[in-house]
Design a protein around this motif. Structure first.
Motif, PDB file in Angstrom:
ATOM      1  N   PHE A  99      32.010  -4.573 -66.043  1.00  0.00           N
ATOM      2  CA  PHE A  99      32.164  -4.924 -64.634  1.00  0.00           C
ATOM      3  C   PHE A  99      33.654  -5.050 -64.288  1.00  0.00           C
ATOM      4  CE2 PHE A  99      28.160  -6.847 -66.103  1.00  0.00           C
ATOM      5  CZ  PHE A  99      27.269  -6.200 -65.266  1.00  0.00           C
ATOM      6  N   ALA A 106      33.758 -15.538 -57.058  1.00  0.00           N
ATOM      7  CA  ALA A 106      32.995 -15.464 -55.817  1.00  0.00           C
ATOM      8  C   ALA A 106      33.411 -16.552 -54.834  1.00  0.00           C
ATOM      9  CB  ALA A 106      31.503 -15.580 -56.123  1.00  0.00           C
ATOM     10  N   PRO A 153      31.184 -19.107 -60.629  1.00  0.00           N
ATOM     11  CA  PRO A 153      30.538 -18.079 -59.803  1.00  0.00           C
ATOM     12  C   PRO A 153      31.410 -16.826 -59.699  1.00  0.00           C
ATOM     13  CG  PRO A 153      31.338 -19.888 -58.441  1.00  0.00           C
ATOM     14  CD  PRO A 153      31.625 -20.242 -59.852  1.00  0.00           C
ATOM     15  N   VAL A 154      30.820 -15.678 -60.034  1.00  0.00           N
ATOM     16  CA  VAL A 154      31.544 -14.406 -59.963  1.00  0.00           C
ATOM     17  C   VAL A 154      30.741 -13.391 -59.166  1.00  0.00           C
ATOM     18  CG1 VAL A 154      32.765 -14.746 -62.148  1.00  0.00           C
ATOM     19  CG2 VAL A 154      30.582 -13.568 -62.141  1.00  0.00           C
ATOM     20  N   THR A 155      31.418 -12.371 -58.722  1.00  0.00           N
ATOM     21  CA  THR A 155      30.792 -11.240 -58.043  1.00  0.00           C
ATOM     22  C   THR A 155      31.452  -9.975 -58.544  1.00  0.00           C
ATOM     23  OG1 THR A 155      30.148 -10.370 -55.890  1.00  0.00           O
ATOM     24  CG2 THR A 155      32.361 -11.331 -56.064  1.00  0.00           C
ATOM     25  N   TRP A 156      30.813  -8.822 -58.310  1.00  0.00           N
ATOM     26  CA  TRP A 156      31.406  -7.546 -58.708  1.00  0.00           C
ATOM     27  C   TRP A 156      31.019  -6.463 -57.749  1.00  0.00           C
ATOM     28  CZ3 TRP A 156      27.700  -9.990 -61.606  1.00  0.00           C
ATOM     29  CH2 TRP A 156      26.448  -9.384 -61.699  1.00  0.00           C
ATOM     30  N   MET A 171      34.803  -7.313 -61.454  1.00  0.00           N
ATOM     31  CA  MET A 171      34.369  -8.706 -61.437  1.00  0.00           C
ATOM     32  C   MET A 171      35.510  -9.605 -60.992  1.00  0.00           C
ATOM     33  SD  MET A 171      32.430 -10.972 -64.358  1.00  0.00           S
ATOM     34  CE  MET A 171      33.401 -10.290 -65.645  1.00  0.00           C
ATOM     35  N   ARG A 172      35.162 -10.556 -60.109  1.00  0.00           N
ATOM     36  CA  ARG A 172      36.160 -11.497 -59.595  1.00  0.00           C
ATOM     37  C   ARG A 172      35.441 -12.784 -59.211  1.00  0.00           C
ATOM     38  NH1 ARG A 172      34.601  -7.853 -56.128  1.00  0.00           N
ATOM     39  NH2 ARG A 172      34.097  -8.391 -53.989  1.00  0.00           N
TER      40      ARG A 172
END
Length: 68
Positions: free
Chosen positions: A38, A44, A65-68, A41-42
């Motif tokens: 990912f 969130a 909490p992360v998002t990608w 990914m960073r």
């Protein structure tokens, strides 16, 4: 009769966990694979909103909490 203790620690001195080096290698590999799989990914949430545990002897995060 022992109450639940949800912490994870490797101990110190004579009580040092023999599996600690393996756990560290495994975690390093997991994080390397996450970044590889990912790349976008960073966080969130803003970094200042990431909460740290304050009631324990060792530092750690409540969640990440992360998002990608």
């Amino acid at each position: 009769t022992r109450s639940t203790n949800p912490h994870l620690a490797f101990g110190h001195g004579i009580r040092y966990c023999l599996g600690a080096p393996l756990a560290r290698v495994e975690l390093r590999e997991v994080f390397t694979q996450l970044v590889t799989r990912f790349p976008g990914m960073r966080l969130a949430v803003p970094a200042e909103e990431v909460r740290q545990k304050s009631e324990q002897l060792t530092a750690g995060l409540v969640e990440l909490p992360v998002t990608w």
